[in-house]
Design an enzyme around this catalytic site. Structure first.
Site, PDB file in Angstrom:
ATOM      1  N   GLU A 114       0.818  -1.205   0.000  1.00  0.00           N
ATOM      2  CA  GLU A 114       0.000   0.000   0.000  1.00  0.00           C
ATOM      3  C   GLU A 114       0.859   1.266   0.000  1.00  0.00           C
ATOM      4  O   GLU A 114       0.518   2.272  -0.623  1.00  0.00           O
ATOM      5  CB  GLU A 114      -0.903  -0.017   1.225  1.00  0.00           C
ATOM      6  CG  GLU A 114      -2.266   0.587   0.959  1.00  0.00           C
ATOM      7  CD  GLU A 114      -3.140   0.497   2.185  1.00  0.00           C
ATOM      8  OE1 GLU A 114      -3.479  -0.631   2.562  1.00  0.00           O
ATOM      9  OE2 GLU A 114      -3.430   1.561   2.767  1.00  0.00           O
ATOM     10  N   GLU A 140      16.780 -13.150   4.659  1.00  0.00           N
ATOM     11  CA  GLU A 140      15.863 -12.568   3.674  1.00  0.00           C
ATOM     12  C   GLU A 140      16.688 -11.917   2.561  1.00  0.00           C
ATOM     13  O   GLU A 140      17.525 -11.053   2.835  1.00  0.00           O
ATOM     14  CB  GLU A 140      14.971 -11.511   4.336  1.00  0.00           C
ATOM     15  CG  GLU A 140      13.967 -10.895   3.361  1.00  0.00           C
ATOM     16  CD  GLU A 140      13.174  -9.737   3.970  1.00  0.00           C
ATOM     17  OE1 GLU A 140      11.991  -9.927   4.254  1.00  0.00           O
ATOM     18  OE2 GLU A 140      13.757  -8.659   4.165  1.00  0.00           O
TER      19      GLU A 140
HETATM   20  P1  0O2 Z   1      20.599   1.143   8.769  1.00  0.00           P
HETATM   21  O1  0O2 Z   1      19.763   0.371   9.751  1.00  0.00           O
HETATM   22  O2  0O2 Z   1      19.857   1.279   7.490  1.00  0.00           O
HETATM   23  O3  0O2 Z   1      21.085   2.454   9.297  1.00  0.00           O
HETATM   24  P2  0O2 Z   1      30.331  -3.979   2.004  1.00  0.00           P
HETATM   25  O4  0O2 Z   1      31.192  -3.043   1.239  1.00  0.00           O
HETATM   26  O5  0O2 Z   1      29.650  -4.973   1.151  1.00  0.00           O
HETATM   27  O6  0O2 Z   1      31.000  -4.596   3.201  1.00  0.00           O
HETATM   28  P3  0O2 Z   1      28.445  -1.867   2.020  1.00  0.00           P
HETATM   29  O7  0O2 Z   1      28.301  -2.076   0.549  1.00  0.00           O
HETATM   30  O8  0O2 Z   1      29.163  -0.613   2.446  1.00  0.00           O
HETATM   31  O9  0O2 Z   1      29.158  -3.122   2.653  1.00  0.00           O
HETATM   32  O10 0O2 Z   1      27.027  -1.785   2.617  1.00  0.00           O
HETATM   33  P4  0O2 Z   1      26.299  -2.649   3.728  1.00  0.00           P
HETATM   34  O11 0O2 Z   1      26.975  -2.444   5.047  1.00  0.00           O
HETATM   35  O12 0O2 Z   1      26.165  -4.048   3.232  1.00  0.00           O
HETATM   36  O13 0O2 Z   1      24.869  -1.960   3.777  1.00  0.00           O
HETATM   37  C1  0O2 Z   1      24.703  -0.571   3.791  1.00  0.00           C
HETATM   38  C2  0O2 Z   1      23.271  -0.158   4.191  1.00  0.00           C
HETATM   39  O14 0O2 Z   1      22.360  -0.815   3.314  1.00  0.00           O
HETATM   40  C3  0O2 Z   1      22.851  -0.560   5.575  1.00  0.00           C
HETATM   41  O15 0O2 Z   1      22.992   0.537   6.391  1.00  0.00           O
HETATM   42  C4  0O2 Z   1      21.381  -0.874   5.425  1.00  0.00           C
HETATM   43  O16 0O2 Z   1      20.590   0.286   5.622  1.00  0.00           O
HETATM   44  C5  0O2 Z   1      21.184  -1.204   4.002  1.00  0.00           C
HETATM   45  N1  0O2 Z   1      20.942  -2.617   3.756  1.00  0.00           N
HETATM   46  C6  0O2 Z   1      21.766  -3.401   3.079  1.00  0.00           C
HETATM   47  N2  0O2 Z   1      21.254  -4.614   2.921  1.00  0.00           N
HETATM   48  C7  0O2 Z   1      20.091  -4.639   3.540  1.00  0.00           C
HETATM   49  C8  0O2 Z   1      19.104  -5.639   3.690  1.00  0.00           C
HETATM   50  O17 0O2 Z   1      19.228  -6.756   3.217  1.00  0.00           O
HETATM   51  N3  0O2 Z   1      18.002  -5.328   4.384  1.00  0.00           N
HETATM   52  C9  0O2 Z   1      17.843  -4.097   4.911  1.00  0.00           C
HETATM   53  N4  0O2 Z   1      16.722  -3.847   5.589  1.00  0.00           N
HETATM   54  N5  0O2 Z   1      18.765  -3.100   4.774  1.00  0.00           N
HETATM   55  C10 0O2 Z   1      19.881  -3.358   4.073  1.00  0.00           C
HETATM   56  P5  0O2 Z   1      23.281   0.387   7.916  1.00  0.00           P
HETATM   57  O18 0O2 Z   1      23.895   1.664   8.315  1.00  0.00           O
HETATM   58  O19 0O2 Z   1      24.084  -0.832   8.203  1.00  0.00           O
HETATM   59  O20 0O2 Z   1      21.848   0.189   8.576  1.00  0.00           O
HETATM   60  P1  0O2 Z   2      14.781  -2.976   8.552  1.00  0.00           P
HETATM   61  O1  0O2 Z   2      15.773  -3.739   9.292  1.00  0.00           O
HETATM   62  O2  0O2 Z   2      14.532  -1.630   9.133  1.00  0.00           O
HETATM   63  O3  0O2 Z   2      15.019  -2.940   7.087  1.00  0.00           O
HETATM   64  P2  0O2 Z   2       6.254  -5.840   7.923  1.00  0.00           P
HETATM   65  O4  0O2 Z   2       7.557  -5.515   8.626  1.00  0.00           O
HETATM   66  O5  0O2 Z   2       5.217  -6.414   8.787  1.00  0.00           O
HETATM   67  O6  0O2 Z   2       5.786  -4.685   7.044  1.00  0.00           O
HETATM   68  P3  0O2 Z   2       7.132  -8.430   7.094  1.00  0.00           P
HETATM   69  O7  0O2 Z   2       6.057  -9.405   6.728  1.00  0.00           O
HETATM   70  O8  0O2 Z   2       7.808  -8.606   8.394  1.00  0.00           O
HETATM   71  O9  0O2 Z   2       6.577  -6.943   6.908  1.00  0.00           O
HETATM   72  O10 0O2 Z   2       8.242  -8.534   6.050  1.00  0.00           O
HETATM   73  P4  0O2 Z   2       8.323  -7.841   4.645  1.00  0.00           P
HETATM   74  O11 0O2 Z   2       7.031  -7.263   4.253  1.00  0.00           O
HETATM   75  O12 0O2 Z   2       8.898  -8.858   3.739  1.00  0.00           O
HETATM   76  O13 0O2 Z   2       9.312  -6.646   4.926  1.00  0.00           O
HETATM   77  C1  0O2 Z   2      10.554  -6.805   5.435  1.00  0.00           C
HETATM   78  C2  0O2 Z   2      11.476  -5.732   4.892  1.00  0.00           C
HETATM   79  O14 0O2 Z   2      11.038  -5.312   3.608  1.00  0.00           O
HETATM   80  C3  0O2 Z   2      11.490  -4.463   5.695  1.00  0.00           C
HETATM   81  O15 0O2 Z   2      12.350  -4.573   6.758  1.00  0.00           O
HETATM   82  C4  0O2 Z   2      12.007  -3.466   4.703  1.00  0.00           C
HETATM   83  O16 0O2 Z   2      13.391  -3.623   4.496  1.00  0.00           O
HETATM   84  C5  0O2 Z   2      11.269  -3.910   3.470  1.00  0.00           C
HETATM   85  N1  0O2 Z   2       9.981  -3.219   3.373  1.00  0.00           N
HETATM   86  C6  0O2 Z   2       8.758  -3.757   3.481  1.00  0.00           C
HETATM   87  N2  0O2 Z   2       7.807  -2.842   3.316  1.00  0.00           N
HETATM   88  C7  0O2 Z   2       8.417  -1.668   3.088  1.00  0.00           C
HETATM   89  C8  0O2 Z   2       7.953  -0.343   2.834  1.00  0.00           C
HETATM   90  O17 0O2 Z   2       6.760  -0.042   2.776  1.00  0.00           O
HETATM   91  N3  0O2 Z   2       8.903   0.616   2.649  1.00  0.00           N
HETATM   92  C9  0O2 Z   2      10.238   0.327   2.710  1.00  0.00           C
HETATM   93  N4  0O2 Z   2      11.098   1.327   2.508  1.00  0.00           N
HETATM   94  N5  0O2 Z   2      10.705  -0.906   2.952  1.00  0.00           N
HETATM   95  C10 0O2 Z   2       9.809  -1.903   3.142  1.00  0.00           C
HETATM   96  P5  0O2 Z   2      12.065  -3.762   8.090  1.00  0.00           P
HETATM   97  O18 0O2 Z   2      11.143  -4.537   8.939  1.00  0.00           O
HETATM   98  O19 0O2 Z   2      11.695  -2.364   7.753  1.00  0.00           O
HETATM   99  O20 0O2 Z   2      13.461  -3.799   8.790  1.00  0.00           O
END
Ligand code: 0O2
Ligand code: 0O2
Length: 266
Positions: A114, A140
């Site tokens: 949404e 994931e």
């Molecule tokens: P936050 O919580 O967003 O502040 P490398 O050179 O490969 O060692 P690189 O390319 O510098 O590492 O990037 P890194 O550390 O893999 O990821 C950088 C940022 O990408 C992270 O910021 C995350 O925000 C985001 N990110 C990367 N992969 C994922 C993922 O699979 N899921 C989610 N949710 N975020 C991801 P921070 O500051 O670590 O975290």
């Molecule tokens: P992080 O570490 O902050 O990235 P829900 O969390 O309930 O919405 P669910 O079922 O737990 O969803 O898992 P889903 O939907 O697969 O989402 C998991 C991750 O997908 C999120 O991590 C985000 O990285 C990304 N994502 C899902 N929905 C959105 C969205 O609307 N906007 C953005 N920017 N990212 C989304 P988390 O939980 O945010 O953790």
């Protein structure tokens, strides 16, 4: 759980993220070298912050002793692709792998959220080799285009700034921006197809040209000078007009002339 327990708890997830990042970066290099193109543009990864794990556990009613199965994205990998079509290819490549087991997929591309969020998520079970033996953890893998990533990154940071309570006008503008990102992906894919088609046309043209010229040489070899000259003149004409279809017809006629010449020279 005290802080020392958290560190131990997160160790296998950190290991999984590091290993998976290396594996997908290696796959990128391998595909570039083998096929000249990789569906992977770049790869990032992270382990979920403790505070986010606790928030999610509360939201989903996951008991503290069931975090390993209840929270699927403690280990997170993100694969960025140039084009939407690359996402399907990437998902296939992951499904075929023997070092991780697909648990299930969430297709937020066909069914966007949404909020406007689009991405393809794959939950995998990944075995890590620890000092205490093998441990399977959930990870994931998010697969998305650069445009999808641009939108999600900005939306995520705005949500963080406004603590999840975005003002209605911001939500509306983000929704419009999501539509723009969607259109950008569609446009880029269609430009890519056009480029690939024109490359194919160019290949076709250069293949038929070299075949016609080689075949005319063959006619000289069989002393069919008059025929060869006629075909050469016709070739020059069609080449000027860039008429590929007629060049292909001409190529067929020359092939037949060569067969006749061969037969008669026996
Ligand atoms: P936050 O919580 O967003 O502040 P490398 O050179 O490969 O060692 P690189 O390319 O510098 O590492 O990037 P890194 O550390 O893999 O990821 C950088 C940022 O990408 C992270 O910021 C995350 O925000 C985001 N990110 C990367 N992969 C994922 C993922 O699979 N899921 C989610 N949710 N975020 C991801 P921070 O500051 O670590 O975290
Ligand atoms: P992080 O570490 O902050 O990235 P829900 O969390 O309930 O919405 P669910 O079922 O737990 O969803 O898992 P889903 O939907 O697969 O989402 C998991 C991750 O997908 C999120 O991590 C985000 O990285 C990304 N994502 C899902 N929905 C959105 C969205 O609307 N906007 C953005 N920017 N990212 C989304 P988390 O939980 O945010 O953790």
């Amino acid at each position: 759980m005290d802080s020392r327990d958290w560190n131990k708890f997160l160790l296998p997830y950190a290991q999984a993220v590091e290993e998976l990042k290396v594996k997908f970066k290696t796959l990128r290099a391998e595909l570039k070298s083998r096929e000249g193109y990789s569906p992977i543009e770049f790869v990032t990864g992270r382990i979920k912050r403790i505070s986010s794990i606790l928030d999610k556990a509360k939201k989903l009613n996951v008991p503290m002793d069931q975090l390993e199965t209840g929270i699927e994205d403690i280990a997170g990998i993100r694969i960025m692709c140039q084009f939407e079509g690359d996402i399907d290819r990437m998902a296939e490549l992951i499904k075929q792998r023997e070092d991780m087991k697909l648990v299930y997929c969430k297709d937020y591309i066909t069914h966007k959220k949404e909020s406007g969020y689009r991405s393809f998520h794959i939950i995998v079970e990944y075995p890590v080799q620890t000092a205490l033996g093998m441990k399977k953890v959930l990870a994931e893998i998010q697969i998305r285009t650069l445009a999808m990533n641009f939108w999600a990154t900005i939306e995520h940071s705005l949500n963080y700034k406004y603590k999840g309570a975005l003002p209605p006008d911001v939500t509306k503008r983000l929704s419009k921006a999501a539509e723009a990102a969607y259109l950008l992906d569609k446009e880029m894919s269609s430009i890519r197809e056009e480029i690939m088609e024109s490359q194919k046309l160019f290949e076709d043209k250069s293949n038929v040209v070299s075949k016609v010229l080689n075949d005319i040489q063959q006619l000289y070899f069989y002393h069919r000078v008059r025929e060869a000259v006629t075909y050469q003149l016709r070739f020059n004409e069609l080449w000027e007009q860039e008429d590929i279809w007629s060049l292909k017809q001409l190529s067929l006629s020359i092939e037949e002339a060569i067969i006749r010449a061969k037969r008669e020279s026996r």
